[in-house]
Design an enzyme around this catalytic site. Sequence first.
Site, PDB file in Angstrom:
ATOM      1  N   CYS A 380       0.829  -1.207   0.000  1.00  0.00           N
ATOM      2  CA  CYS A 380       0.000   0.000   0.000  1.00  0.00           C
ATOM      3  C   CYS A 380       0.866   1.262   0.000  1.00  0.00           C
ATOM      4  CB  CYS A 380      -0.992  -0.044   1.163  1.00  0.00           C
ATOM      5  SG  CYS A 380      -2.493   0.874   0.802  1.00  0.00           S
ATOM      6  N   HIS A 516      -3.606  -5.023   0.536  1.00  0.00           N
ATOM      7  CA  HIS A 516      -2.999  -5.523   1.783  1.00  0.00           C
ATOM      8  C   HIS A 516      -3.033  -7.049   1.821  1.00  0.00           C
ATOM      9  CE1 HIS A 516      -2.575  -1.745   4.074  1.00  0.00           C
ATOM     10  NE2 HIS A 516      -3.585  -1.333   3.318  1.00  0.00           N
ATOM     11  N   GLU A 518      -1.563  -8.995   3.731  1.00  0.00           N
ATOM     12  CA  GLU A 518      -1.470  -9.556   5.093  1.00  0.00           C
ATOM     13  C   GLU A 518      -2.834  -9.973   5.636  1.00  0.00           C
ATOM     14  OE1 GLU A 518      -1.016  -6.403   4.260  1.00  0.00           O
ATOM     15  OE2 GLU A 518      -1.421  -4.980   5.877  1.00  0.00           O
TER      16      GLU A 518
END
Length: 552
Positions: A380, A516, A518
């Site tokens: 990001c 993202h 994650e």
Amino acid sequence: MASLVFVTGGVVSSLGKGLSAASLAAILESRGLKVTLVKLDPYLNVDPGTMSPFQHGEVFVTMDGAETDLDLGHYERFVRTRMGQLNNCTTGRIYGNVITKERRGDYLGATVQVIPHVTDEIKDWIRRASEGYDVAMIEIGGTVGDIESLPFLEAIRQLGVEYGRNAMFMHLTLVPFLRAANEIKTKPTQHSVKELRSIGIQPDVLLCRSEIELSESECAKIALFTNVPIKAVISALDARDSIYDIPTMLHAEGLDDIVVERLGLEDKAGPANLDDWLEVVDRTINTRHEVTVAMVGKYVEHNDAYKSLTEAIAHGGLRQRIKVNIRRIESDDLADDDLSQLDGVDAILVPGGFGERGFEGKVNAIRHAREGGIPYLGICYGMQAASVEFARNVCGLEGANTTEIEPDTPHGVIGLITEWQDASGTVEQRDDQSDLGGTMRLGAQDCRLREGSLARKLYGREIISERHRHRYEFNNHYRDIFQKNGMVLSGISMDEMLVEIIEIPDHPWFLACQFHPEFTSSPRDGHPLFTGFIEAALREQQGELPAGVASL
Ligand code: GLN
């Protein structure tokens, strides 16, 4: 009708209610039950989207674009059920709904009160969120005794009566071990259960967080004072090696059997199979390699601010049994040219972020990674900073920046769509992006990966779906110059409008994404980008990454 397991906490906060609930859910899921989890937060913010990561830790983003409490990240890492808008609710959201209804006249002249209107709204939320599941775990944030949580506790008390055998209460408490006296103390637990009972809730199970195993007589004492059957007084020891050991630990204590029996789910539930979790823990403990990754960000000192990220980095090492040390570096400290803090790291990662502070430090770290052939993963803001770095130092676009920091930059390689949109209308505005100035692009969106790219090799497929949380985007007017200078735009939104992944093939491993990843990493499956990145760090360490050859 779903069975409900309410999870409350007493004595102190941070007892790991979320992890315990998620771990129990993982066991129940392994027994073939369809499980979901809901977090009810007693604060007035409508969602945690506006809260500082310093105060509240990370904001977890769901597939459907909800900005939620980080416990939902734990939930998704432990169970296969995906979370959404209904899985997190706050006092602010509940009051918002009640006030909207009041203004609409829905209450037909009644005096609107906490009981029954607010509690009904909470109950209704819980019913909707649990629909379609065998078991819904409902976690109440905060600690019993807080003024703020009272309406939630009253609502679940009422649901307990309405659901009868189909609802149960699990209470987490702290059982401190006093070293000087060499004794375990049960009094705080007695008091916290007394507090619960005074509002009409009798717990069915106590999870006693303690440093040492409770003896039979200590369990008996707690059982006696709390009216909880002795077999349901469970020692929940700190997980020593890995949080992914908790399902196995709780199963060994018989927790899932107690729950299944209590809720009468014996016919539906099969035997537990925790092999996946044993495997994850084995890979965590029995490592063969060790690498160090620099995480260059703004809230690095705050443990919870990058919760999903630090988990995803660790997951990235599991396939090859790599222990990953994270060196947390305040990006502000890299603002001058002293980059000695990056010495000896095997890879560099710049995570998401907002605002000006520390941005130049991130750019410096990325330059160091790009020029030094050190594996780089940008997420990001980490992709936006990589674009700024590339524009300035490779494309020769002096003064390039993101308009988030410098609205008047001569080269806004990153900006709001409305800022870089072609006035002639050739870059049409997307329907879902109409108000980017005040809102974020949130939630999962599909993206097409370019044939032959590193991203495509890592994911092993053409179309992926990843979650977003940002306002700014790569400025399409700079696509050509970036590509001419050796940047590959390897992930593009399905409508071709937005750049999602950039990579430099002429570098051992340099990839940055606008989304993202994650949020979609889990210990059992890992995530292709993190696994690729950590394995590249290992090859870097072993001197196997020749510059100029993009490798998996
Ligand atoms: N501040 C950037 C934006 O809003 C990046 C956000 C992020 O990293 N999550 O676009």
